[in-house]
Scaffold this active site. Sequence first.
Site, PDB file in Angstrom:
ATOM      1  N   ASN A   9       0.845  -1.017   0.184  1.00 51.29           N
ATOM      2  CA  ASN A   9      -0.325   0.114   0.104  1.00 51.29           C
ATOM      3  C   ASN A   9       0.863   0.952   0.053  1.00 51.29           C
ATOM      4  O   ASN A   9       1.692   1.614   0.721  1.00 51.29           O
ATOM      5  CB  ASN A   9      -0.605  -0.370   1.080  1.00 51.29           C
ATOM      6  CG  ASN A   9      -2.184   1.225   1.410  1.00 51.29           C
ATOM      7  OD1 ASN A   9      -1.764   2.009   0.796  1.00 51.29           O
ATOM      8  ND2 ASN A   9      -2.138   1.277   2.377  1.00 51.29           N
ATOM      9  N   LYS A  11      -0.164   4.114  -0.588  1.00 52.30           N
ATOM     10  CA  LYS A  11      -0.618   5.092  -0.126  1.00 52.30           C
ATOM     11  C   LYS A  11      -0.827   6.625  -0.889  1.00 52.30           C
ATOM     12  O   LYS A  11      -0.493   6.625  -2.045  1.00 52.30           O
ATOM     13  CB  LYS A  11       0.285   5.853   1.385  1.00 52.30           C
ATOM     14  CG  LYS A  11       0.321   4.472   2.322  1.00 52.30           C
ATOM     15  CD  LYS A  11       0.323   5.053   4.227  1.00 52.30           C
ATOM     16  CE  LYS A  11       0.316   4.202   4.329  1.00 52.30           C
ATOM     17  NZ  LYS A  11      -0.191   4.228   6.140  1.00 52.30           N
ATOM     18  N   HIS A  95      -9.611   1.732   5.191  1.00 51.00           N
ATOM     19  CA  HIS A  95      -7.999   1.239   5.360  1.00 51.00           C
ATOM     20  C   HIS A  95      -8.163   2.626   6.941  1.00 51.00           C
ATOM     21  O   HIS A  95      -9.790   3.617   6.617  1.00 51.00           O
ATOM     22  CB  HIS A  95      -6.702   1.676   4.450  1.00 51.00           C
ATOM     23  CG  HIS A  95      -5.958   1.623   4.736  1.00 51.00           C
ATOM     24  ND1 HIS A  95      -5.703   3.187   5.566  1.00 51.00           N
ATOM     25  CD2 HIS A  95      -4.934   1.094   4.868  1.00 51.00           C
ATOM     26  CE1 HIS A  95      -4.164   2.462   6.433  1.00 51.00           C
ATOM     27  NE2 HIS A  95      -3.895   1.365   5.804  1.00 51.00           N
ATOM     28  N   GLU A  97      -6.755   5.117   7.174  1.00 57.34           N
ATOM     29  CA  GLU A  97      -6.798   6.180   7.512  1.00 57.34           C
ATOM     30  C   GLU A  97      -8.127   7.069   6.283  1.00 57.34           C
ATOM     31  O   GLU A  97      -8.343   7.989   6.703  1.00 57.34           O
ATOM     32  CB  GLU A  97      -5.618   6.893   6.321  1.00 57.34           C
ATOM     33  CG  GLU A  97      -4.307   6.084   7.517  1.00 57.34           C
ATOM     34  CD  GLU A  97      -3.164   5.973   6.447  1.00 57.34           C
ATOM     35  OE1 GLU A  97      -2.578   5.900   5.327  1.00 57.34           O
ATOM     36  OE2 GLU A  97      -2.085   5.419   6.743  1.00 57.34           O
ATOM     37  N   GLU A 166      -5.680  -4.750  11.071  1.00 57.84           N
ATOM     38  CA  GLU A 166      -4.313  -3.513  10.616  1.00 57.84           C
ATOM     39  C   GLU A 166      -4.971  -2.051  12.490  1.00 57.84           C
ATOM     40  O   GLU A 166      -5.891  -1.765  12.016  1.00 57.84           O
ATOM     41  CB  GLU A 166      -4.223  -2.748   9.552  1.00 57.84           C
ATOM     42  CG  GLU A 166      -4.429  -3.161   8.653  1.00 57.84           C
ATOM     43  CD  GLU A 166      -3.125  -2.287   7.513  1.00 57.84           C
ATOM     44  OE1 GLU A 166      -1.981  -2.256   6.790  1.00 57.84           O
ATOM     45  OE2 GLU A 166      -4.098  -0.962   7.221  1.00 57.84           O
ATOM     46  N   GLY A 172       2.352   2.264  10.544  1.00 55.78           N
ATOM     47  CA  GLY A 172       3.552   3.857  10.518  1.00 55.78           C
ATOM     48  C   GLY A 172       3.614   4.793  11.546  1.00 55.78           C
ATOM     49  O   GLY A 172       4.658   5.133  11.832  1.00 55.78           O
ATOM     50  N   SER A 209       3.041  -1.847  10.546  1.00 60.74           N
ATOM     51  CA  SER A 209       4.926  -1.496  10.611  1.00 60.74           C
ATOM     52  C   SER A 209       5.196  -3.540  10.253  1.00 60.74           C
ATOM     53  O   SER A 209       6.367  -3.409  11.350  1.00 60.74           O
ATOM     54  CB  SER A 209       5.438  -1.686  12.258  1.00 60.74           C
ATOM     55  OG  SER A 209       4.230   0.089  12.471  1.00 60.74           O
TER      56      SER A 209
HETATM   57  C1  PEP Z   1      -0.649   0.365   6.352  1.00 61.58           C
HETATM   58  O1  PEP Z   1      -0.701   1.492   5.509  1.00 61.58           O
HETATM   59  O2  PEP Z   1      -1.655  -0.157   5.806  1.00 61.58           O
HETATM   60  C2  PEP Z   1       0.606  -0.213   6.718  1.00 61.58           C
HETATM   61  C3  PEP Z   1       0.419  -1.364   6.971  1.00 61.58           C
HETATM   62  O3  PEP Z   1       0.918   0.967   6.719  1.00 61.58           O
HETATM   63  P1  PEP Z   1       2.881   0.709   7.744  1.00 61.58           P
HETATM   64  O4  PEP Z   1       3.324  -0.834   7.048  1.00 61.58           O
HETATM   65  O5  PEP Z   1       3.478   1.783   6.648  1.00 61.58           O
HETATM   66  O6  PEP Z   1       2.324   0.650   8.549  1.00 61.58           O
END
Ligand code: PEP
Length: 253
Positions: A9, A11, A95, A97, A166, A172, A209
């Site tokens: 992803n 983003k 998601h 976000e 998630e 992040g 992460s």
């Molecule tokens: C994500 O955006 O779905 C995500 C898991 O981000 P990150 O791996 O940076 O934590």
Amino acid sequence: MARPILIANWKMNVPAIGAKHFVRDAAGVVNAAVEMVVAPPFPFLSEAVTAAESHGGKIAIAAQNCHDKASGAFTGEVSTSMLQQLGVSMVIIGHSERRQFFGDTDEWIGRKLAAARAAGLMPVFCVGEDEATYERGATMELIERQLREAFRVAGSDLSPLVIAYEPVWAIGTGKNATPEIAARTHRGIRSIVKEIAPSAEYRVIYGGSVTPANARELASSEEIEGFLVGGASLEVTKFLAIYEALQDAAVAI
Ligand code: PEP
């Protein structure tokens, strides 16, 4: 065990190497053991689809969002049939976000899931709790509401789909869920889906992460059927190291 799946992803970012070269390098590594998906921002979807096709069609391209309506006065939005016509085969929906910054509600997410299915796109349906909910020990209550509401609106026939757990506190932040936390939540997700959509075909993957440093430990859990990766998917070498970890775990399990 189902075939694991690894999803990048990006983003609102593009890897320094560029979408085309990222897909080319990744296609050189991908094999039948683990499915690979790349989700670039909308303007790079076409380039990624063309690159994936010209390197053997082994990588699926996903959008990061969609609208639930087929067309109309929705400035800035993109429909699932438009994505399908571009050659996109999957779409990330719900998601955190999107929920946090763009007002995606459980109800709207349910409608987007239905629209994805109607256009033949496989949904990557994201669920997960914020830090306060985690600290209160109310993770499963929140995820149950997210699952029930979305399936109620979308109808239970969403198969096949991917459900991405998630935890918001892990996205992040550099603070990943332990394999035990992820496995426990994945088991909880399965028991809820068994009740609300008993015949659903799905995989449950983890996101938050994930890096080359923790991917092997996370992938060793049978409950974790893949990863959704944000930050570490912006460097092809890191993303491919995570791919290798999933591939080795798939052979070992
Ligand atoms: C994500 O955006 O779905 C995500 C898991 O981000 P990150 O791996 O940076 O934590």
